[in-house]
Scaffold this motif. Structure first.
Motif, short mmCIF file in Angstrom:
data_model
loop_
_atom_site.label_atom_id
_atom_site.label_comp_id
_atom_site.label_asym_id
_atom_site.label_seq_id
_atom_site.Cartn_x
_atom_site.Cartn_y
_atom_site.Cartn_z
N GLU B 43 0.82 -1.21 0.00
CA GLU B 43 0.00 0.00 0.00
C GLU B 43 0.86 1.28 0.00
OE1 GLU B 43 -3.40 -0.23 0.06
OE2 GLU B 43 -3.84 1.90 0.25
N ARG B 47 0.99 4.12 -3.04
CA ARG B 47 0.65 5.54 -2.86
C ARG B 47 1.83 6.44 -3.22
NH1 ARG B 47 -4.26 6.22 -0.62
NH2 ARG B 47 -5.18 4.40 0.40
N GLU B 48 3.04 5.97 -2.88
CA GLU B 48 4.25 6.75 -3.19
C GLU B 48 4.38 7.02 -4.69
OE1 GLU B 48 8.30 5.18 -1.93
OE2 GLU B 48 7.23 5.38 -0.02
N PRO B 52 -3.96 5.27 -6.18
CA PRO B 52 -4.90 5.44 -5.06
C PRO B 52 -4.68 4.39 -3.96
CG PRO B 52 -6.03 4.53 -6.99
CD PRO B 52 -4.64 4.90 -7.43
N GLY B 53 -3.89 3.38 -4.25
CA GLY B 53 -3.64 2.28 -3.31
C GLY B 53 -3.20 1.09 -4.14
#
Lengths: 153, 140
Positions: B43, B47-48, B52-53
């Motif tokens: 996750e 995000r990085e 969105p995930g």
């Protein structure tokens, strides 16, 4: 403004075929079939597969990607390709079956770099894997397009 | 269980099913498919890099839709060719799951070639996630 990628268009037309042969196992076919939810007994039960005229269990329709991606790595990971994999997304994929992949097959892959086109800081890289068996007969053709973003794209 | 037979009409809906994908399914596909990109299981990493995930492998979505078609057929080797464009990522929440809706329709019939083009619409919450998802299927 978008930055250019460093994808090397000079490699278009090159063929990479240095990946060792891939030996298909019934266990791998079953594992892959479970992962994509392919429930036909032809993927899981050798007796049913043999009764249908196959030498052993047959692979699901997208299984050839396992063979193709291993071979594509010879090109994609080569420094001269100029592909930064952290900036890659998969754009297209297609499979043509010349015959089913069967457990026991020993598969050879030639990766053809078919095109590299760059527009608005995104390079589209299309490879075509020609997968054949030990007799040289064609088994599958797998065409894959990667989109590679430039530094600012 | 079925096969595509001569006389099948363009526009005929062949099947409409749903398949759930959770994080465990992504880990399973990573191992089976040999694609360990962390955007499909980590996750923080996803995000990085601006997602969105965690998202599903495009090849998992493609593989599930292809399996729906090949399992609908009596003989999975009737699928002669299959291609897709990956148009939208499929976020897979934790806890929870993404639900793929897969609808197969007869797109074209080529009686001379002995093939039918089956168009697959694959969507999540009403949004199509694969573009031009089409298979060439043997006419029986």
């Amino acid at each position: 403004m978008s930055g250019m990628t460093h994808v090397n268009a000079d490699l278009v037309g090159r063929v990479f075929s240095g990946t060792p042969p891939y030996v298909v196992s019934a266990v791998k076919i079953a594992e892959f079939a479970d992962a994509v939810g392919a429930r036909s007994p032809l993927h899981h039960d050798p007796d049913t597969a043999r009764a249908s005229g196959h030498a052993d269990v047959i692979a699901p329709v997208t299984f050839a990607v396992v063979v193709a991606q291993r071979a594509e790595a010879e090109y994609v990971d080569s420094p001269e390709a100029g592909i930064d994999f952290s900036r890659v997304v998969h754009a297209n994929e297609s499979f043509t079956a010349h015959r089913p992949i069967v457990a026991g097959d020993r598969l050879h892959t030639a990766v053809h770099v078919d095109s590299v086109t760059e527009r608005a800081g995104i390079a589209m890289v299309t490879t075509r894997c020609e997968i054949s068996d030990d007799t040289g007969a064609p088994v599958s053709t797998v065409t894959s397009t990667l989109a590679v973003r430039g530094a600012d794209a | 269980m079925s096969a595509l037979r001569a006389g099948v009409a363009v526009g005929t809906e062949l099947f409409s099913v749903t398949r759930s994908v959770d994080r465990a399914a992504l880990v399973r596909y990573a191992g089976a498919g040999g694609d360990f990109n962390p955007i499909h299981w980590n996750e923080a990493f996803a995000r990085e890099v601006g997602l969105p995930g965690v998202i599903a492998h495009g090849m998992l979505t493609m593989g599930i839709a292809g399996s729906v078609l090949s399992d609908w057929l009596d003989d999975p080797t009737d699928v002669l060719a299959y291609g897709v464009r990956f148009t939208r990522p499929v976020p897979v929440p934790y806890p929870g799951e993404a639900v793929l809706a897969v609808v197969g329709t007869v797109g074209a019939v080529d009686a001379d070639a002995g093939t039918v083009r089956v168009d697959l619409r694959v969507s999540v919450d009403g949004t199509t996630v694969l573009g031009k998802a089409q298979a060439q299927v043997r006419l029986r």
